[in-house]
Motif scaffolding. Structure first.
Motif, PDB file in Angstrom:
ATOM      1  N   ARG A   1     -21.092  56.679  35.156  1.00  0.00           N
ATOM      2  CA  ARG A   1     -20.246  56.938  34.085  1.00  0.00           C
ATOM      3  C   ARG A   1     -22.071  56.821  32.846  1.00  0.00           C
ATOM      4  O   ARG A   1     -22.825  55.933  33.126  1.00  0.00           O
ATOM      5  CB  ARG A   1     -19.592  55.993  33.716  1.00  0.00           C
ATOM      6  CG  ARG A   1     -18.168  56.547  34.522  1.00  0.00           C
ATOM      7  CD  ARG A   1     -17.392  55.331  34.323  1.00  0.00           C
ATOM      8  NE  ARG A   1     -16.943  54.891  33.093  1.00  0.00           N
ATOM      9  CZ  ARG A   1     -16.570  53.243  32.427  1.00  0.00           C
ATOM     10  NH1 ARG A   1     -16.309  52.883  33.699  1.00  0.00           N
ATOM     11  NH2 ARG A   1     -16.290  52.156  31.729  1.00  0.00           N
ATOM     12  N   PRO A   2     -21.172  57.838  31.847  1.00  0.00           N
ATOM     13  CA  PRO A   2     -23.067  57.840  31.453  1.00  0.00           C
ATOM     14  C   PRO A   2     -23.073  56.586  30.323  1.00  0.00           C
ATOM     15  O   PRO A   2     -22.572  55.321  29.873  1.00  0.00           O
ATOM     16  CB  PRO A   2     -22.104  58.710  29.642  1.00  0.00           C
ATOM     17  CG  PRO A   2     -21.251  59.851  30.353  1.00  0.00           C
ATOM     18  CD  PRO A   2     -20.745  59.050  31.257  1.00  0.00           C
ATOM     19  N   LEU A   3     -24.029  55.799  30.198  1.00  0.00           N
ATOM     20  CA  LEU A   3     -24.878  54.850  29.486  1.00  0.00           C
ATOM     21  C   LEU A   3     -25.380  54.456  28.227  1.00  0.00           C
ATOM     22  O   LEU A   3     -26.674  55.483  28.486  1.00  0.00           O
ATOM     23  CB  LEU A   3     -25.364  53.746  31.039  1.00  0.00           C
ATOM     24  CG  LEU A   3     -25.849  52.362  30.556  1.00  0.00           C
ATOM     25  CD1 LEU A   3     -25.182  51.457  30.552  1.00  0.00           C
ATOM     26  CD2 LEU A   3     -27.259  51.546  31.382  1.00  0.00           C
ATOM     27  N   ILE A   4     -25.177  53.594  27.608  1.00  0.00           N
ATOM     28  CA  ILE A   4     -26.083  53.781  26.117  1.00  0.00           C
ATOM     29  C   ILE A   4     -26.782  52.649  26.373  1.00  0.00           C
ATOM     30  O   ILE A   4     -26.383  51.298  25.960  1.00  0.00           O
ATOM     31  CB  ILE A   4     -25.046  54.084  25.149  1.00  0.00           C
ATOM     32  CG1 ILE A   4     -24.380  55.329  25.246  1.00  0.00           C
ATOM     33  CG2 ILE A   4     -25.993  53.797  22.983  1.00  0.00           C
ATOM     34  CD1 ILE A   4     -23.280  55.786  24.364  1.00  0.00           C
TER      35      ILE A   4
ATOM     36  N   ARG B   1     -20.373  53.097  29.008  1.00  0.00           N
ATOM     37  CA  ARG B   1     -20.533  52.466  29.048  1.00  0.00           C
ATOM     38  C   ARG B   1     -22.073  51.730  28.230  1.00  0.00           C
ATOM     39  O   ARG B   1     -22.904  52.553  28.507  1.00  0.00           O
ATOM     40  CB  ARG B   1     -21.048  51.546  30.989  1.00  0.00           C
ATOM     41  CG  ARG B   1     -20.017  51.804  31.346  1.00  0.00           C
ATOM     42  CD  ARG B   1     -20.590  51.270  32.788  1.00  0.00           C
ATOM     43  NE  ARG B   1     -19.560  51.464  34.000  1.00  0.00           N
ATOM     44  CZ  ARG B   1     -19.217  51.993  35.225  1.00  0.00           C
ATOM     45  NH1 ARG B   1     -20.484  52.912  35.247  1.00  0.00           N
ATOM     46  NH2 ARG B   1     -18.560  51.915  35.660  1.00  0.00           N
ATOM     47  N   PHE B   2     -21.968  50.515  28.206  1.00  0.00           N
ATOM     48  CA  PHE B   2     -23.335  49.910  26.927  1.00  0.00           C
ATOM     49  C   PHE B   2     -23.893  48.790  27.639  1.00  0.00           C
ATOM     50  O   PHE B   2     -23.390  47.837  28.897  1.00  0.00           O
ATOM     51  CB  PHE B   2     -22.705  49.270  26.116  1.00  0.00           C
ATOM     52  CG  PHE B   2     -21.447  50.622  24.643  1.00  0.00           C
ATOM     53  CD1 PHE B   2     -22.096  51.454  24.827  1.00  0.00           C
ATOM     54  CD2 PHE B   2     -20.474  50.886  25.491  1.00  0.00           C
ATOM     55  CE1 PHE B   2     -21.089  52.641  23.316  1.00  0.00           C
ATOM     56  CE2 PHE B   2     -19.492  51.516  25.154  1.00  0.00           C
ATOM     57  CZ  PHE B   2     -19.715  52.316  24.184  1.00  0.00           C
TER      58      PHE B   2
ATOM     59  N   ARG C   1     -12.519  42.267  23.117  1.00  0.00           N
ATOM     60  CA  ARG C   1     -11.328  41.738  24.202  1.00  0.00           C
ATOM     61  C   ARG C   1     -10.390  43.209  24.694  1.00  0.00           C
ATOM     62  O   ARG C   1      -9.922  44.520  23.563  1.00  0.00           O
ATOM     63  CB  ARG C   1     -10.548  40.860  23.356  1.00  0.00           C
ATOM     64  CG  ARG C   1      -8.337  40.462  24.286  1.00  0.00           C
ATOM     65  CD  ARG C   1      -8.575  39.693  24.028  1.00  0.00           C
ATOM     66  NE  ARG C   1      -7.554  38.599  25.218  1.00  0.00           N
ATOM     67  CZ  ARG C   1      -6.926  37.784  24.985  1.00  0.00           C
ATOM     68  NH1 ARG C   1      -6.036  37.758  24.162  1.00  0.00           N
ATOM     69  NH2 ARG C   1      -6.087  37.439  26.537  1.00  0.00           N
ATOM     70  N   GLY C   2     -10.813  43.718  26.331  1.00  0.00           N
ATOM     71  CA  GLY C   2     -10.636  44.965  26.612  1.00  0.00           C
ATOM     72  C   GLY C   2     -11.205  45.743  27.233  1.00  0.00           C
ATOM     73  O   GLY C   2     -11.103  46.713  27.303  1.00  0.00           O
ATOM     74  N   ASP C   3     -12.526  45.304  26.303  1.00  0.00           N
ATOM     75  CA  ASP C   3     -13.632  46.290  26.404  1.00  0.00           C
ATOM     76  C   ASP C   3     -14.690  45.811  27.183  1.00  0.00           C
ATOM     77  O   ASP C   3     -16.177  45.724  27.838  1.00  0.00           O
ATOM     78  CB  ASP C   3     -14.616  46.663  25.027  1.00  0.00           C
ATOM     79  CG  ASP C   3     -13.411  47.725  24.386  1.00  0.00           C
ATOM     80  OD1 ASP C   3     -13.050  48.257  25.041  1.00  0.00           O
ATOM     81  OD2 ASP C   3     -13.555  47.392  23.250  1.00  0.00           O
ATOM     82  N   GLU C   4     -14.791  44.259  28.049  1.00  0.00           N
ATOM     83  CA  GLU C   4     -15.809  43.761  29.144  1.00  0.00           C
ATOM     84  C   GLU C   4     -15.966  44.677  30.187  1.00  0.00           C
ATOM     85  O   GLU C   4     -17.539  44.684  29.897  1.00  0.00           O
ATOM     86  CB  GLU C   4     -15.347  42.382  29.469  1.00  0.00           C
ATOM     87  CG  GLU C   4     -14.586  41.551  28.583  1.00  0.00           C
ATOM     88  CD  GLU C   4     -13.689  41.874  27.526  1.00  0.00           C
ATOM     89  OE1 GLU C   4     -12.865  40.971  26.921  1.00  0.00           O
ATOM     90  OE2 GLU C   4     -12.553  42.342  27.905  1.00  0.00           O
ATOM     91  N   ASP C   5     -15.088  44.961  30.272  1.00  0.00           N
ATOM     92  CA  ASP C   5     -15.349  46.324  31.298  1.00  0.00           C
ATOM     93  C   ASP C   5     -16.774  47.600  31.358  1.00  0.00           C
ATOM     94  O   ASP C   5     -17.007  48.069  32.049  1.00  0.00           O
ATOM     95  CB  ASP C   5     -14.284  46.876  32.733  1.00  0.00           C
ATOM     96  CG  ASP C   5     -13.557  47.524  31.565  1.00  0.00           C
ATOM     97  OD1 ASP C   5     -13.466  47.476  30.524  1.00  0.00           O
ATOM     98  OD2 ASP C   5     -13.638  48.572  32.168  1.00  0.00           O
ATOM     99  N   ARG C   6     -16.474  47.691  30.178  1.00  0.00           N
ATOM    100  CA  ARG C   6     -17.549  49.342  29.509  1.00  0.00           C
ATOM    101  C   ARG C   6     -18.576  47.986  29.178  1.00  0.00           C
ATOM    102  O   ARG C   6     -19.943  48.603  29.430  1.00  0.00           O
ATOM    103  CB  ARG C   6     -17.195  48.962  28.837  1.00  0.00           C
ATOM    104  CG  ARG C   6     -15.386  49.940  28.703  1.00  0.00           C
ATOM    105  CD  ARG C   6     -14.872  50.589  27.394  1.00  0.00           C
ATOM    106  NE  ARG C   6     -15.352  51.835  27.933  1.00  0.00           N
ATOM    107  CZ  ARG C   6     -15.349  52.827  26.510  1.00  0.00           C
ATOM    108  NH1 ARG C   6     -14.523  51.477  25.341  1.00  0.00           N
ATOM    109  NH2 ARG C   6     -15.830  53.295  26.116  1.00  0.00           N
TER     110      ARG C   6
END
Length: 159
Positions: free
Chosen positions: A31-34, A60-61, A151-156
């Motif tokens: 997936r795209p990574l920044i 993703r970051f 919270r909720g964005d940890e997997d990103r």
């Protein structure tokens, strides 16, 4: 329209070139990574902006200050201590400066896809504008620690 990176650094045009670099730890690149400056308040604000509008949870970051972020900066022959560009890695290709911002806007869809109009400017102009913002970004604030996920964005976020 440009299909490749706007920066012609060695390795920037090679598809998935980082996979062959033993100095770059393996990471999920499906997936795209920044890669962004995690200490920069402006950059962290840009990440929050994307998180809020990326309804498909496509991006993703990664903080540039992480071991993987530093390895990617070195791989693309960028200064791993001066984060005046973010890196967008998407479908095996790397995009720096304004082209990365334009591609992020396109992926977010309307109304943000209007950023593609930036391609009407010569690359030197749009990257010049990017450089002005990048040089002055820390005037808007500097964080003592890297951006913390919500919270909720940890997997990103990659570590």
């Amino acid at each position: 329209m440009s299909d490749g990176p706007t920066d012609r650094r060695p390795g920037a045009g090679e598809l998935y070139g980082w996979r062959g670099d033993p100095a770059v730890p393996a990471f999920p690149d499906d997936r795209p990574l920044i890669v962004f400056d995690g200490h920069c308040a402006f950059c962290s604000g840009w990440v929050r902006f994307i998180l809020k509008r990326d309804k498909a949870r496509r991006f993703r970051f990664l903080a540039a200050q992480s071991p993987l972020g530093e390895a990617l900066f070195r791989h693309f022959r960028l200064d791993p201590t001066d984060y005046t560009t973010s890196i967008l890695i998407d479908e095996g290709r790397t995009f720096l400066k304004a082209e990365g911002v334009i591609r992020i806007g396109e992926a977010l869809g309307p109304p943000w896809s209007v950023l593609r109009a930036g391609r009407l400017l010569p690359v030197a102009w749009r990257d010049g504008l990017y450089d002005i913002v990048a040089r002055n970004r820390l005037r808007l604030g500097r964080r003592d620690r890297c951006y913390l996920t919500e919270r909720g964005d940890e997997d990103r976020f990659l570590a």
